[in-house]
Design an enzyme around this catalytic site. Structure first.
Site, PDB file in Angstrom:
ATOM      1  N   VAL A 138       0.831  -1.210   0.000  1.00  0.00           N
ATOM      2  CA  VAL A 138       0.000   0.000   0.000  1.00  0.00           C
ATOM      3  C   VAL A 138       0.864   1.258   0.000  1.00  0.00           C
ATOM      4  O   VAL A 138       0.601   2.215  -0.742  1.00  0.00           O
ATOM      5  CB  VAL A 138      -0.961   0.000   1.213  1.00  0.00           C
ATOM      6  CG1 VAL A 138      -1.837   1.235   1.182  1.00  0.00           C
ATOM      7  CG2 VAL A 138      -1.821  -1.259   1.232  1.00  0.00           C
TER       8      VAL A 138
ATOM      9  N   SER B 231       1.592  -7.163   9.573  1.00  0.00           N
ATOM     10  CA  SER B 231       0.140  -7.226   9.368  1.00  0.00           C
ATOM     11  C   SER B 231      -0.397  -8.627   9.074  1.00  0.00           C
ATOM     12  O   SER B 231      -1.453  -8.768   8.466  1.00  0.00           O
ATOM     13  CB  SER B 231      -0.266  -6.271   8.243  1.00  0.00           C
ATOM     14  OG  SER B 231       0.367  -6.615   7.036  1.00  0.00           O
TER      15      SER B 231
ATOM     16  N   TYR C 146      -2.916  -8.524  16.103  1.00  0.00           N
ATOM     17  CA  TYR C 146      -2.687  -7.533  15.039  1.00  0.00           C
ATOM     18  C   TYR C 146      -3.697  -6.399  15.168  1.00  0.00           C
ATOM     19  O   TYR C 146      -3.334  -5.216  15.235  1.00  0.00           O
ATOM     20  CB  TYR C 146      -2.783  -8.196  13.663  1.00  0.00           C
ATOM     21  CG  TYR C 146      -2.969  -7.215  12.529  1.00  0.00           C
ATOM     22  CD1 TYR C 146      -1.969  -6.285  12.217  1.00  0.00           C
ATOM     23  CD2 TYR C 146      -4.148  -7.194  11.775  1.00  0.00           C
ATOM     24  CE1 TYR C 146      -2.150  -5.374  11.176  1.00  0.00           C
ATOM     25  CE2 TYR C 146      -4.325  -6.287  10.739  1.00  0.00           C
ATOM     26  CZ  TYR C 146      -3.328  -5.381  10.442  1.00  0.00           C
ATOM     27  OH  TYR C 146      -3.508  -4.476   9.416  1.00  0.00           O
TER      28      TYR C 146
HETATM   29  N1  LIG Z   1      -3.021  -4.948   2.773  1.00  0.00           N
HETATM   30  C1  LIG Z   1      -4.159  -4.896   3.431  1.00  0.00           C
HETATM   31  O1  LIG Z   1      -5.154  -5.532   3.034  1.00  0.00           O
HETATM   32  C2  LIG Z   1      -4.284  -4.055   4.669  1.00  0.00           C
HETATM   33  C3  LIG Z   1      -5.544  -3.950   5.296  1.00  0.00           C
HETATM   34  C4  LIG Z   1      -5.664  -3.148   6.431  1.00  0.00           C
HETATM   35  C5  LIG Z   1      -4.579  -2.442   6.923  1.00  0.00           C
HETATM   36  N2  LIG Z   1      -3.364  -2.568   6.318  1.00  0.00           N
HETATM   37  C6  LIG Z   1      -2.219  -1.817   6.870  1.00  0.00           C
HETATM   38  O2  LIG Z   1      -1.607  -1.087   5.827  1.00  0.00           O
HETATM   39  C7  LIG Z   1      -0.208  -1.007   6.031  1.00  0.00           C
HETATM   40  C8  LIG Z   1       0.509  -1.506   4.789  1.00  0.00           C
HETATM   41  O3  LIG Z   1       0.132  -2.827   4.515  1.00  0.00           O
HETATM   42  P1  LIG Z   1       0.775  -3.620   3.299  1.00  0.00           P
HETATM   43  O4  LIG Z   1      -0.202  -4.648   2.878  1.00  0.00           O
HETATM   44  O5  LIG Z   1       1.306  -2.644   2.323  1.00  0.00           O
HETATM   45  O6  LIG Z   1       1.982  -4.350   4.063  1.00  0.00           O
HETATM   46  P2  LIG Z   1       3.477  -4.606   3.570  1.00  0.00           P
HETATM   47  O7  LIG Z   1       4.026  -5.652   4.472  1.00  0.00           O
HETATM   48  O8  LIG Z   1       3.504  -4.825   2.101  1.00  0.00           O
HETATM   49  O9  LIG Z   1       4.183  -3.229   3.870  1.00  0.00           O
HETATM   50  C9  LIG Z   1       4.655  -2.838   5.142  1.00  0.00           C
HETATM   51  C10 LIG Z   1       6.016  -2.199   4.955  1.00  0.00           C
HETATM   52  O10 LIG Z   1       6.492  -1.715   6.216  1.00  0.00           O
HETATM   53  C11 LIG Z   1       7.880  -2.065   6.343  1.00  0.00           C
HETATM   54  N3  LIG Z   1       8.168  -2.113   7.787  1.00  0.00           N
HETATM   55  C12 LIG Z   1       7.625  -2.951   8.704  1.00  0.00           C
HETATM   56  N4  LIG Z   1       8.126  -2.663   9.930  1.00  0.00           N
HETATM   57  C13 LIG Z   1       8.989  -1.623   9.777  1.00  0.00           C
HETATM   58  C14 LIG Z   1       9.797  -0.861  10.673  1.00  0.00           C
HETATM   59  N5  LIG Z   1       9.854  -1.121  11.979  1.00  0.00           N
HETATM   60  N6  LIG Z   1      10.536   0.161  10.169  1.00  0.00           N
HETATM   61  C15 LIG Z   1      10.501   0.434   8.840  1.00  0.00           C
HETATM   62  N7  LIG Z   1       9.771  -0.243   7.948  1.00  0.00           N
HETATM   63  C16 LIG Z   1       9.004  -1.258   8.411  1.00  0.00           C
HETATM   64  C17 LIG Z   1       8.009  -3.389   5.619  1.00  0.00           C
HETATM   65  O11 LIG Z   1       9.331  -3.680   5.204  1.00  0.00           O
HETATM   66  C18 LIG Z   1       7.062  -3.181   4.427  1.00  0.00           C
HETATM   67  O12 LIG Z   1       7.739  -2.616   3.313  1.00  0.00           O
HETATM   68  C19 LIG Z   1       0.100  -1.831   7.283  1.00  0.00           C
HETATM   69  O13 LIG Z   1       0.205  -0.926   8.356  1.00  0.00           O
HETATM   70  C20 LIG Z   1      -1.125  -2.719   7.417  1.00  0.00           C
HETATM   71  O14 LIG Z   1      -1.351  -3.052   8.766  1.00  0.00           O
HETATM   72  C21 LIG Z   1      -3.196  -3.348   5.202  1.00  0.00           C
HETATM   73  O1  LIG Z   2      -6.572 -19.110   0.917  1.00  0.00           O
HETATM   74  C1  LIG Z   2      -7.534 -18.431   1.344  1.00  0.00           C
HETATM   75  C2  LIG Z   2      -7.345 -17.109   1.844  1.00  0.00           C
HETATM   76  C3  LIG Z   2      -8.454 -16.429   2.324  1.00  0.00           C
HETATM   77  N1  LIG Z   2      -9.677 -17.030   2.314  1.00  0.00           N
HETATM   78  C4  LIG Z   2     -10.845 -16.292   2.808  1.00  0.00           C
HETATM   79  O2  LIG Z   2     -10.971 -15.127   2.026  1.00  0.00           O
HETATM   80  C5  LIG Z   2     -11.486 -14.048   2.818  1.00  0.00           C
HETATM   81  C6  LIG Z   2     -10.539 -12.867   2.706  1.00  0.00           C
HETATM   82  O3  LIG Z   2      -9.318 -13.231   3.363  1.00  0.00           O
HETATM   83  P1  LIG Z   2      -8.016 -12.317   3.286  1.00  0.00           P
HETATM   84  O4  LIG Z   2      -6.940 -13.014   4.052  1.00  0.00           O
HETATM   85  O5  LIG Z   2      -7.759 -11.931   1.874  1.00  0.00           O
HETATM   86  O6  LIG Z   2      -8.445 -11.000   4.028  1.00  0.00           O
HETATM   87  P2  LIG Z   2      -9.010 -10.802   5.505  1.00  0.00           P
HETATM   88  O7  LIG Z   2     -10.457 -10.450   5.330  1.00  0.00           O
HETATM   89  O8  LIG Z   2      -8.682 -11.888   6.431  1.00  0.00           O
HETATM   90  O9  LIG Z   2      -8.084  -9.615   5.986  1.00  0.00           O
HETATM   91  C7  LIG Z   2      -8.313  -8.274   5.708  1.00  0.00           C
HETATM   92  O10 LIG Z   2      -9.070  -7.757   6.738  1.00  0.00           O
HETATM   93  C8  LIG Z   2      -8.467  -7.858   8.014  1.00  0.00           C
HETATM   94  C9  LIG Z   2      -9.482  -7.315   8.958  1.00  0.00           C
HETATM   95  O11 LIG Z   2     -10.207  -8.389   9.478  1.00  0.00           O
HETATM   96  C10 LIG Z   2      -7.149  -7.112   8.043  1.00  0.00           C
HETATM   97  O12 LIG Z   2      -7.355  -5.724   7.922  1.00  0.00           O
HETATM   98  C11 LIG Z   2      -6.274  -7.612   6.932  1.00  0.00           C
HETATM   99  O13 LIG Z   2      -5.097  -6.828   6.869  1.00  0.00           O
HETATM  100  C12 LIG Z   2      -6.994  -7.516   5.622  1.00  0.00           C
HETATM  101  O14 LIG Z   2      -6.251  -8.059   4.559  1.00  0.00           O
HETATM  102  C13 LIG Z   2     -11.616 -14.609   4.235  1.00  0.00           C
HETATM  103  O15 LIG Z   2     -12.939 -14.999   4.430  1.00  0.00           O
HETATM  104  C14 LIG Z   2     -10.718 -15.838   4.238  1.00  0.00           C
HETATM  105  O16 LIG Z   2     -11.151 -16.850   5.100  1.00  0.00           O
HETATM  106  C15 LIG Z   2      -9.871 -18.315   1.829  1.00  0.00           C
HETATM  107  O17 LIG Z   2     -10.974 -18.844   1.835  1.00  0.00           O
HETATM  108  N2  LIG Z   2      -8.773 -18.981   1.359  1.00  0.00           N
END
Ligand SMILES: NC(=O)c1ccc[n+]([C@@H]2O[C@H](COP(=O)([O-])OP(=O)(O)OC[C@H]3O[C@@H](n4cnc5c(N)ncnc54)[C@H](O)[C@@H]3O)[C@@H](O)[C@H]2O)c1
Ligand SMILES: O=c1ccn([C@@H]2O[C@H](COP(=O)(O)OP(=O)(O)O[C@H]3O[C@H](CO)[C@H](O)[C@H](O)[C@H]3O)[C@@H](O)[C@H]2O)c(=O)[nH]1
Length: 325
Positions: free
Chosen positions: A14, A75, A139
């Site tokens: 992100v 995460s 988390y």
């Molecule tokens: N991807 C999703 O679906 C999702 C959903 C809800 C919230 N978020 C939040 O969004 C943010 C980004 O998620 P993402 O999917 O891009 O994850 P990601 O793991 O791809 O990115 C996180 C980045 O932070 C860096 N990082 C971690 N700890 C660090 C530290 N102590 N110092 C410096 N860098 C550090 C990692 O190297 C990585 O590049 C996270 O805070 C995550 O909790 C993501």
């Molecule tokens: O191999 C898989 C992977 C996922 N799922 C299902 O697909 C749905 C979506 O799962 P994801 O892992 O893609 O996403 P989550 O909903 O678990 O997670 C998302 O929502 C969370 C909040 O609950 C956090 O914010 C997290 O970072 C964000 O990616 C869930 O019902 C999960 O059970 C499957 O059936 N098979």
């Protein structure tokens, strides 16, 4: 007016997409990332890069920055259950250090990546920001703790802050996309099956109280998410901590996602029934009314097939296995 921004975690999924949007809007961007889960190659061209930890943010932050966009965190929900200390240390400890550096340098504007996981099992759908927060894993608890820290920082020290609670982020933007290793998210995993890198997709539970028995999620395109961050930087008000959900308000089932991947990729996707995954709520759908009203956010990429198509294009261009961190 162009600004200068520190993007923590900008080598990740992100953060890199948001950094790219900031650059395209004419802003100056420094990415601070320790590459623990991100990739150096993921940092958009045009951004300055510091390989470092947010716990040492004081080394790099100075008063020339207009704002911090804070993505750096661990995460993985499942990992957080078995190694909670890792999540408290990085997500909470790291953010404490970052907030202290911001206070010391007088950088008074913050946008934070919060999550739907702060709510836990919802009592009503769609979820608004006034819903009870009762995370079902460390988390989500660590992210909620940071939200509380930010509320205090705004009230006591005048921070202008916005927490964005993302629902299910997916899709890609230009050269930036999702390549978590290991991957746990549904859409990239199903795409790995389409690529022949996995034999089948496990469906975690088909006896939920939903129309087809599989979980419903609110999928949001990462580019729509990025646009919300730029709006949030501008909308943040001194002394206020605004919290906004980000989602499209539509729930798609796991089976609907798999079927959409079949249509978009033209590949058969074998499914395997698997037990429920611990801590998965049946339905997670956002009300994003606050983001629309307060940020002027207007997402334009809600179509699931379009989200999957962008993720598919990215997956085909990038073979994670061939790359190092
Ligand atoms: N991807 C999703 O679906 C999702 C959903 C809800 C919230 N978020 C939040 O969004 C943010 C980004 O998620 P993402 O999917 O891009 O994850 P990601 O793991 O791809 O990115 C996180 C980045 O932070 C860096 N990082 C971690 N700890 C660090 C530290 N102590 N110092 C410096 N860098 C550090 C990692 O190297 C990585 O590049 C996270 O805070 C995550 O909790 C993501
Ligand atoms: O191999 C898989 C992977 C996922 N799922 C299902 O697909 C749905 C979506 O799962 P994801 O892992 O893609 O996403 P989550 O909903 O678990 O997670 C998302 O929502 C969370 C909040 O609950 C956090 O914010 C997290 O970072 C964000 O990616 C869930 O019902 C999960 O059970 C499957 O059936 N098979």
């Amino acid at each position: 007016m162009s600004g200068k921004y520190l993007v923590t975690g900008g080598a990740g999924y992100v953060g890199s997409v948001v950094a790219q949007h900031l650059l395209e809007a004419g802003h100056e961007v420094t990415v601070l990332d320790n590459l623990s889960t991100g990739f150096r190659a993921g940092v958009p061209a045009g951004a300055a890069f510091v390989e470092g930890d947010i716990r040492d943010a004081a080394k790099w932050l100075d008063s020339s920055y207009d704002a911090v966009l804070h993505f750096a965190a661990f995460s993985q929900v499942g990992e957080s259950v078995v190694k909670p200390e890792k999540y408290w240390d990085n997500n909470v400890g790291g953010t404490m250090a970052l907030l202290a550096a911001m206070r010391e340098t007088g950088v008074r504007r913050l946008v934070f990546s919060s999550t739907a996981a702060t709510y836990g099992e919802p009592e009503t759908t769609p979820i608004t920001e006034s819903a009870p927060t009762s995370p079902t894993n460390p988390y989500g608890a660590s992210k909620l703790a940071v939200d509380h820290m930010i509320t205090g920082e705004a009230a006591a020290h005048g921070l202008a802050a916005v927490s964005l609670r993302y629902f299910n982020v997916a899709g890609a933007y230009g050269s930036c996309g999702e390549r978590h290793d290991p991957e746990s998210h549904l859409i990239p995993l199903v795409l790995q099956v389409a690529q022949g890198r996995r034999e089948a997709i496990s469906v975690y539970g088909d006896d939920y109280p939903t129309p087809d028995g599989t979980c419903l999620r609110d999928y949001i395109h990462v580019a729509d998410l990025a646009e919300a961050h730029l709006l949030a930087v501008a909308a943040a008000q001194p002394g206020e901590h605004l919290i906004c959900n980000l989602g499209n308000g539509n729930g798609f089932s796991v089976r609907e996602v798999i079927e959409t991947v079949r249509k978009v990729t033209g590949h058969p996707i074998p499914e395997v029934a698997a037990p429920r995954r611990a801590g998965d709520p049946a339905v997670l759908v956002a009300s994003a009314a606050t983001a629309r009203e307060r940020l002027g956010w207007n997402p334009s990429r809600a179509d699931l097939a379009g989200i999957v198509a962008d993720a598919w294009e990215f997956a085909q261009r990038n073979d994670v296995k061939a790359e190092g961190h």
